[in-house]
Design a protein around this motif. Structure first.
Motif, mmCIF file in Angstrom:
data_model
loop_
_atom_site.group_PDB
_atom_site.id
_atom_site.type_symbol
_atom_site.label_atom_id
_atom_site.label_comp_id
_atom_site.label_asym_id
_atom_site.label_seq_id
_atom_site.Cartn_x
_atom_site.Cartn_y
_atom_site.Cartn_z
ATOM 1 N N GLN A 130 7.295 8.671 -35.703
ATOM 2 C CA GLN A 130 6.273 7.612 -35.633
ATOM 3 C C GLN A 130 6.417 6.918 -34.284
ATOM 4 O O GLN A 130 5.876 7.392 -33.302
ATOM 5 C CB GLN A 130 6.377 6.691 -36.830
ATOM 6 N N CYS A 131 7.212 5.855 -34.179
ATOM 7 C CA CYS A 131 7.369 5.259 -32.844
ATOM 8 C C CYS A 131 8.191 6.162 -31.933
ATOM 9 O O CYS A 131 8.080 6.095 -30.716
ATOM 10 C CB CYS A 131 7.996 3.872 -32.919
ATOM 11 N N GLY A 132 9.042 6.985 -32.527
ATOM 12 C CA GLY A 132 9.810 7.950 -31.744
ATOM 13 C C GLY A 132 11.140 7.443 -31.201
ATOM 14 O O GLY A 132 11.874 8.213 -30.594
ATOM 15 N N PHE A 133 11.444 6.176 -31.435
ATOM 16 C CA PHE A 133 12.660 5.634 -30.816
ATOM 17 C C PHE A 133 13.924 6.304 -31.352
ATOM 18 O O PHE A 133 14.863 6.568 -30.604
ATOM 19 C CB PHE A 133 12.743 4.115 -31.026
ATOM 20 N N CYS A 134 13.929 6.593 -32.635
ATOM 21 C CA CYS A 134 15.127 7.207 -33.233
ATOM 22 C C CYS A 134 15.174 8.710 -33.020
ATOM 23 O O CYS A 134 16.203 9.344 -33.285
ATOM 24 C CB CYS A 134 15.174 6.914 -34.728
ATOM 25 N N CYS A 146 16.212 4.649 -38.860
ATOM 26 C CA CYS A 146 14.800 4.799 -38.505
ATOM 27 C C CYS A 146 14.055 3.659 -39.183
ATOM 28 O O CYS A 146 14.138 3.509 -40.399
ATOM 29 C CB CYS A 146 14.252 6.149 -38.967
ATOM 30 N N ARG A 147 13.316 2.897 -38.397
ATOM 31 C CA ARG A 147 12.594 1.750 -38.954
ATOM 32 C C ARG A 147 11.200 2.128 -39.423
ATOM 33 O O ARG A 147 10.496 1.303 -39.987
ATOM 34 C CB ARG A 147 12.479 0.625 -37.892
ATOM 35 N N CYS A 148 10.769 3.379 -39.180
ATOM 36 C CA CYS A 148 9.363 3.717 -39.422
ATOM 37 C C CYS A 148 9.126 4.687 -40.574
ATOM 38 O O CYS A 148 8.195 4.500 -41.345
ATOM 39 C CB CYS A 148 8.755 4.356 -38.172
ATOM 40 N N THR A 149 9.891 5.757 -40.653
ATOM 41 C CA THR A 149 9.440 6.916 -41.431
ATOM 42 C C THR A 149 9.868 6.919 -42.887
ATOM 43 O O THR A 149 9.338 7.703 -43.676
ATOM 44 C CB THR A 149 9.975 8.221 -40.821
#
Ligand code: FES
Ligand code: FES
Length: 160
Positions: free
Chosen positions: A101-105, A137-140
């Motif tokens: 999602q945001c891709g940071f992780c 991961c904060r998104c998925t």
């Protein structure tokens, strides 16, 4: 006093010699000195997994490893796992599964899973969850990440 050390580190197949502060972490060395910004720095304290790279083939957080301690090692970062323009099977599986999602992780997850699948090419879902348990991961919600790693385990051949 900001003492410096001379280091020789191989990153993605290229060897770099540099004078680095003893205070500089490996992730900062990669991002600031080598401009390899694919490796992300989240917490900076070894707790989120976003900065994981391979050090002599082992997945390791790079924010709590001083760069001078990596002297003589071989590092692989997210920039080093594609073959030319061809993504690695894990990278492809992340894209196909919608595990980003945001891709940071993502770079840290992919590097962790790269090392993990080398040791355990046919993992169970629980083993995958355990392998990425040090990554936040904060998104998925993790489900698609687990699916992606499982999908890659089905697609990776011994030649990959
Ligand atoms: S930035 Fe290294 S573990 Fe969070
Ligand atoms: S995709 Fe955003 S933190 Fe994992």
């Amino acid at each position: 006093m900001n003492k410096k050390e001379r280091v020789k580190i191989t990153v993605n197949g290229s060897t770099f010699e540099s004078l680095v502060s003893r205070r500089k972490s490996l992730v900062d060395f990669l991002r600031e000195d080598l401009y390899l910004t694919g490796t992300k720095k989240g917490c900076g304290t070894g707790d989120c997994g976003s900065c994981v790279v391979l050090v002599n083939g082992e997945a390791r957080t790079s924010c709590n490893l001083p760069a001078y301690r990596a002297n003589g090692t071989e590092i692989v970062t997210i920039e080093g796992i594609a073959t030319g323009r061809r993504l690695s099977p894990l990278q492809e599986a992340f894209v196909e599964s919608g595990a980003i999602q945001c891709g940071f992780c993502t770079p840290g997850m992919v590097m962790e899973a790269t090392a993990f699948l080398k040791q355990n090419p046919s993992p169970s879902e629980n083993e995958i969850r355990e392998a990425i348990s040090g990554h936040i991961c904060r998104c998925t919600g993790y489900v698609k990440i687990v699916e992606a790693i499982f999908m890659a385990s089905q697609n990776i051949t011994t030649d990959d």
